[in-house]
Design an enzyme around this catalytic site. Structure first.
Site, PDB file in Angstrom:
ATOM      1  N   TRP A   1       0.792  -1.220   0.000  1.00  0.00           N
ATOM      2  CA  TRP A   1       0.000   0.000   0.000  1.00  0.00           C
ATOM      3  C   TRP A   1       0.823   1.268   0.000  1.00  0.00           C
ATOM      4  CZ3 TRP A   1       1.996   1.756   4.475  1.00  0.00           C
ATOM      5  CH2 TRP A   1       2.335   0.812   5.457  1.00  0.00           C
TER       6      TRP A   1
ATOM      7  N   LYS B   1      -2.927  -8.678  -7.073  1.00  0.00           N
ATOM      8  CA  LYS B   1      -3.744  -8.281  -5.924  1.00  0.00           C
ATOM      9  C   LYS B   1      -3.137  -7.037  -5.287  1.00  0.00           C
ATOM     10  CE  LYS B   1      -3.711  -9.082  -1.383  1.00  0.00           C
ATOM     11  NZ  LYS B   1      -4.421  -7.922  -0.874  1.00  0.00           N
TER      12      LYS B   1
ATOM     13  N   GLU C   1      10.416  -8.851  -2.653  1.00  0.00           N
ATOM     14  CA  GLU C   1      11.029  -7.550  -2.317  1.00  0.00           C
ATOM     15  C   GLU C   1      10.463  -7.184  -0.952  1.00  0.00           C
ATOM     16  OE1 GLU C   1      11.659  -4.221  -1.377  1.00  0.00           O
ATOM     17  OE2 GLU C   1      10.451  -3.377  -3.005  1.00  0.00           O
TER      18      GLU C   1
ATOM     19  N   CYS D   1      10.113   0.902   1.932  1.00  0.00           N
ATOM     20  CA  CYS D   1      10.950  -0.251   2.275  1.00  0.00           C
ATOM     21  C   CYS D   1      12.421   0.126   2.348  1.00  0.00           C
ATOM     22  CB  CYS D   1      10.728  -1.389   1.288  1.00  0.00           C
ATOM     23  SG  CYS D   1      10.836  -0.881  -0.416  1.00  0.00           S
TER      24      CYS D   1
ATOM     25  N   GLU E   1      11.703  -3.124  11.439  1.00  0.00           N
ATOM     26  CA  GLU E   1      11.174  -2.153  10.475  1.00  0.00           C
ATOM     27  C   GLU E   1       9.936  -1.480  11.089  1.00  0.00           C
ATOM     28  OE1 GLU E   1       9.449  -3.616   6.721  1.00  0.00           O
ATOM     29  OE2 GLU E   1      10.637  -2.061   5.739  1.00  0.00           O
TER      30      GLU E   1
HETATM   31  P1  NDP Z   1       1.946  -7.106   4.334  1.00  0.00           P
HETATM   32  O1  NDP Z   1       3.207  -7.773   3.969  1.00  0.00           O
HETATM   33  O2  NDP Z   1       0.979  -7.859   5.180  1.00  0.00           O
HETATM   34  O3  NDP Z   1       1.160  -6.611   3.018  1.00  0.00           O
HETATM   35  C1  NDP Z   1       1.680  -6.567   1.736  1.00  0.00           C
HETATM   36  C2  NDP Z   1       0.757  -7.296   0.761  1.00  0.00           C
HETATM   37  O4  NDP Z   1       0.655  -8.668   1.157  1.00  0.00           O
HETATM   38  C3  NDP Z   1      -0.671  -6.762   0.756  1.00  0.00           C
HETATM   39  O5  NDP Z   1      -1.214  -6.878  -0.532  1.00  0.00           O
HETATM   40  C4  NDP Z   1      -1.367  -7.710   1.705  1.00  0.00           C
HETATM   41  O6  NDP Z   1      -2.749  -7.790   1.509  1.00  0.00           O
HETATM   42  C5  NDP Z   1      -0.713  -9.015   1.359  1.00  0.00           C
HETATM   43  N1  NDP Z   1      -0.821  -9.995   2.426  1.00  0.00           N
HETATM   44  C6  NDP Z   1      -0.995  -9.782   3.744  1.00  0.00           C
HETATM   45  N2  NDP Z   1      -1.078 -10.942   4.410  1.00  0.00           N
HETATM   46  C7  NDP Z   1      -0.965 -11.918   3.494  1.00  0.00           C
HETATM   47  C8  NDP Z   1      -0.994 -13.334   3.572  1.00  0.00           C
HETATM   48  N3  NDP Z   1      -1.165 -13.976   4.715  1.00  0.00           N
HETATM   49  N4  NDP Z   1      -0.855 -14.019   2.441  1.00  0.00           N
HETATM   50  C9  NDP Z   1      -0.683 -13.391   1.259  1.00  0.00           C
HETATM   51  N5  NDP Z   1      -0.674 -12.054   1.122  1.00  0.00           N
HETATM   52  C10 NDP Z   1      -0.792 -11.324   2.235  1.00  0.00           C
HETATM   53  O7  NDP Z   1       2.262  -5.765   5.051  1.00  0.00           O
HETATM   54  P2  NDP Z   1       1.287  -4.970   6.059  1.00  0.00           P
HETATM   55  O8  NDP Z   1       0.356  -4.199   5.248  1.00  0.00           O
HETATM   56  O9  NDP Z   1       0.698  -5.884   7.094  1.00  0.00           O
HETATM   57  O10 NDP Z   1       2.328  -4.054   6.798  1.00  0.00           O
HETATM   58  C11 NDP Z   1       3.060  -4.588   7.894  1.00  0.00           C
HETATM   59  C12 NDP Z   1       4.506  -4.215   7.770  1.00  0.00           C
HETATM   60  O11 NDP Z   1       5.074  -4.811   6.612  1.00  0.00           O
HETATM   61  C13 NDP Z   1       4.766  -2.740   7.597  1.00  0.00           C
HETATM   62  O12 NDP Z   1       4.720  -2.045   8.787  1.00  0.00           O
HETATM   63  C14 NDP Z   1       6.128  -2.792   7.001  1.00  0.00           C
HETATM   64  O13 NDP Z   1       7.079  -2.987   8.006  1.00  0.00           O
HETATM   65  C15 NDP Z   1       6.093  -4.001   6.099  1.00  0.00           C
HETATM   66  N6  NDP Z   1       5.804  -3.639   4.704  1.00  0.00           N
HETATM   67  C16 NDP Z   1       6.838  -3.553   3.851  1.00  0.00           C
HETATM   68  C17 NDP Z   1       6.615  -3.129   2.570  1.00  0.00           C
HETATM   69  C18 NDP Z   1       7.715  -2.997   1.594  1.00  0.00           C
HETATM   70  O14 NDP Z   1       7.606  -2.217   0.652  1.00  0.00           O
HETATM   71  N7  NDP Z   1       8.783  -3.757   1.732  1.00  0.00           N
HETATM   72  C19 NDP Z   1       5.288  -2.754   2.087  1.00  0.00           C
HETATM   73  C20 NDP Z   1       4.236  -2.945   3.063  1.00  0.00           C
HETATM   74  C21 NDP Z   1       4.528  -3.351   4.327  1.00  0.00           C
HETATM   75  P3  NDP Z   1      -3.765  -6.980   2.464  1.00  0.00           P
HETATM   76  O15 NDP Z   1      -3.476  -5.567   2.281  1.00  0.00           O
HETATM   77  O16 NDP Z   1      -5.075  -7.361   1.937  1.00  0.00           O
HETATM   78  O17 NDP Z   1      -3.479  -7.470   3.854  1.00  0.00           O
END
Ligand code: NDP
Length: 505
Positions: free
Chosen positions: A170, A194, A270, A305, A404
């Site tokens: 997001w 997705k 990533e 990230c 993080e």
């Molecule tokens: P997530 O890793 O949960 O979300 C990233 C994507 O994965 C979203 O599309 C999410 O869907 C999906 N997702 C979540 N849970 C699952 C699952 N069990 N199986 C498959 N796909 C899944 O990150 P969060 O939004 O929970 O954020 C938590 C932390 O992750 C942040 O605070 C940050 O530290 C890290 N993060 C790192 C990012 C990066 O760019 N490296 C980006 C985002 C987060 P949905 O939104 O529907 O849950």
């Protein structure tokens, strides 16, 4: 930058009211509700108020999308299209995204809390530029002829892997999608993607623009819905050939496990980071360092990230740096993301707000000194705002230096020698990015070589551009890279064709 496109706040607010939002799944070239009719609410993080009800897809919808993608792949409508024709369609798509940068940016701003100067001025133009860059490569890449023995012609060619699944986060909803879609589609794959549940809206419209530009039905499918159902169904699907994920390390691990348990699909990850910025004793322009350090941690609310969340500074220069950073904060107003003057918008959700504030408490309890920020502000808006936050006196073994946070929280850590700086910088589970500030080219080259990170910026916070690969060492990444021509490799199979010639008479 397309600054001229950025509306003032009044105009932006008026245009938001007129936005036509796409809220259904996009499968096989059409919008449709989820099979079971469920929907979920997407809210504006700057107000806490709902903006749309989005189709909540499930595993059965992923099945439908994968079936459409597979059928398109089998028909060869995209993978076998003349490269120049595929290029023209993707270029037309990029043009449409550019032309709609303003409404798309407005969608991104109300859905993700990101400042409009970033969404309209940067994210959407960069999204278009990414697709354009990969499109332009399509008819300029050649296969190889191997130096095989006489009497043999051996060709080495690349073919699309087939059906690519993508799960994106997001923080840069459109751009992260484009980093997957650009190379995956350019190399002739069909895709099921997705978006994060919090930020589904821009991608739905972008997919529609793709169809209008001529991407054939079934080639690009968007399934909105929760990670643990839609994301997991993509990860587990036996007919997805490759999955590309950007997000947390924790979820990334699951994709690897699902690959092993299903069809050994390729997994491209990533993931997170805890990137160091190292400020050496000799830097002459501390204001420049502070300006870059602020971008590194406060840009995009620190929801990045590659955020430079650990600021390592030579003990003798810490006071200068903190002073310069404090001065720099004037350039980082927090406020309504629809105001073009805003540099820091809202955190993505109440959950992320709690997470960030929770880490502030952790930092305090670990003995770090809070220099500024560290609390929720603008609460009366209903939005999730936290101002720039700086902790001094951080040790690298503290949780705020190891985990993080994904918010505008900077940890300042002192060092005495170059070796110590390198040791602290590398003492992390992550390895996505790093920055070095020094006037000495020898130090810059030496330390850049020592750092275990996928991207190293020297005298700048830098991620490179479309011409350079982006990916991480250690637990920041696995399996491939986003951006650059290297991103084409991971979405293609390498094929050898060994042709034995009949002897001539
Ligand atoms: P997530 O890793 O949960 O979300 C990233 C994507 O994965 C979203 O599309 C999410 O869907 C999906 N997702 C979540 N849970 C699952 C699952 N069990 N199986 C498959 N796909 C899944 O990150 P969060 O939004 O929970 O954020 C938590 C932390 O992750 C942040 O605070 C940050 O530290 C890290 N993060 C790192 C990012 C990066 O760019 N490296 C980006 C985002 C987060 P949905 O939104 O529907 O849950």
């Amino acid at each position: 930058m397309t600054d001229t496109l950025i509306p003032d706040r009044e105009q932006a607010t008026a245009e938001v009211a007129d936005l036509q939002l796409r809220t259904d799944l996009f499968i096989d070239g059409d919008f449709r509700p989820a099979r079971d009719g469920r929907r979920f609410v997407s809210e504006n993080p700057a107000t806490g108020r709902p903006i749309a009800e989005v189709a909540e897809g499930g595993a059965v919808d992923v099945d439908a999308a994968v079936a459409a993608a597979r059928a398109a792949a089998d028909r060869g409508v995209w993978s076998r299209m003349d490269p120049a024709a595929r290029k023209r369609i993707l270029l037309a798509w990029a043009d449409r995204i550019d032309a709609e940068a303003r409404p798309l940016g407005l969608i991104e701003t109300i859905d993700a809390g990101k400042p409009i100067s970033d969404t309209v001025g940067l994210d959407m133009p960069e999204t278009a530029a990414c697709i354009r860059w990969h499109a332009e490569a399509i008819d300029k890449l050649y296969g190889q002829v191997a130096p095989a023995p006489d009497g043999v012609v051996a060709t080495i060619t690349r073919e699309p892997v087939g059906v690519v699944g993508a799960v994106v986060p997001w923080n840069y909803p459109a751009q992260m999608a484009a980093w997957k879609l650009g190379p995956a589609l350019a190399t002739g794959n069909s895709v099921v993607i997705k978006p994060a549940s919090t930020t589904s809206l821009s991608l739905l419209r972008i997919a529609e623009l793709g169809a209008e530009a001529g991407i054939p039905d079934g080639v690009l499918n968007v399934v909105t819905g929760p990670g643990d159902t839609v994301g997991a169904a993509i990860g587990r699907h036996p007919d997805v050939d490759c999955v590309a994920f950007t997000g947390s390390t924790e979820v990334g691990r699951r994709f690897l496990a699902w690959s092993a348990e299903s069809n050994l699909k390729r997994v491209l990850l990533e993931l997170g980071g805890k990137s160091p910025q190292i400020v050496f004793e000799d830097v002459s322009e501390m204001a420049n360092v502070a300006a870059n350090a602020a971008v590194a941690i406060f840009w995009n609310m620190g929801e990045n990230c590659s955020a430079g969340s650990r600021l390592l500074v030579h003990r003798s220069r810490k006071a200068d740096l903190l002073e310069a950073l404090q001065a720099e904060l004037a350039a980082w107003p927090v406020g309504d993301p629809l105001d073009p003057g805003t540099k820091i918008g809202a955190l993505i959700s109440a959950q992320q707000l709690d997470r960030v504030l929770g880490y502030v408490e952790v930092g305090r309890s670990e003995g770090a000194r809070l220099v500024t920020g560290g609390k929720r502000i603008l609460e009366d808006t209903g939005g999730y705002f936290v101002g720039p936050t700086i902790f001094d006196g951080v040790r690298n073994d503290m949780r705020i230096a190891r985990e993080e946070i994904f918010g505008p929280v900077l940890s300042v850590i002192e060092f005495d020698t170059e070796a110590e700086a390198v040791e602290i910088a590398n003492d992390t589970a992550y390895g996505l990015a790093a920055s070095i500030y020094t006037d000495d080219l020898n130090v810059a080259h030496r330390v850049a070589r020592e750092l275990k990170a996928g991207t190293v910026g020297v005298n700048a916070y830098a991620e490179g551009d479309m011409t350079t690969p982006f990916g991480g060492y250690k637990q920041s990444g696995f399996g491939g890279h986003d951006k650059s021509i290297h991103a084409h490799d991971q979405y293609t199979e390498l094929k050898t064709t060994w042709i034995v010639l009949k002897p001539g008479g």
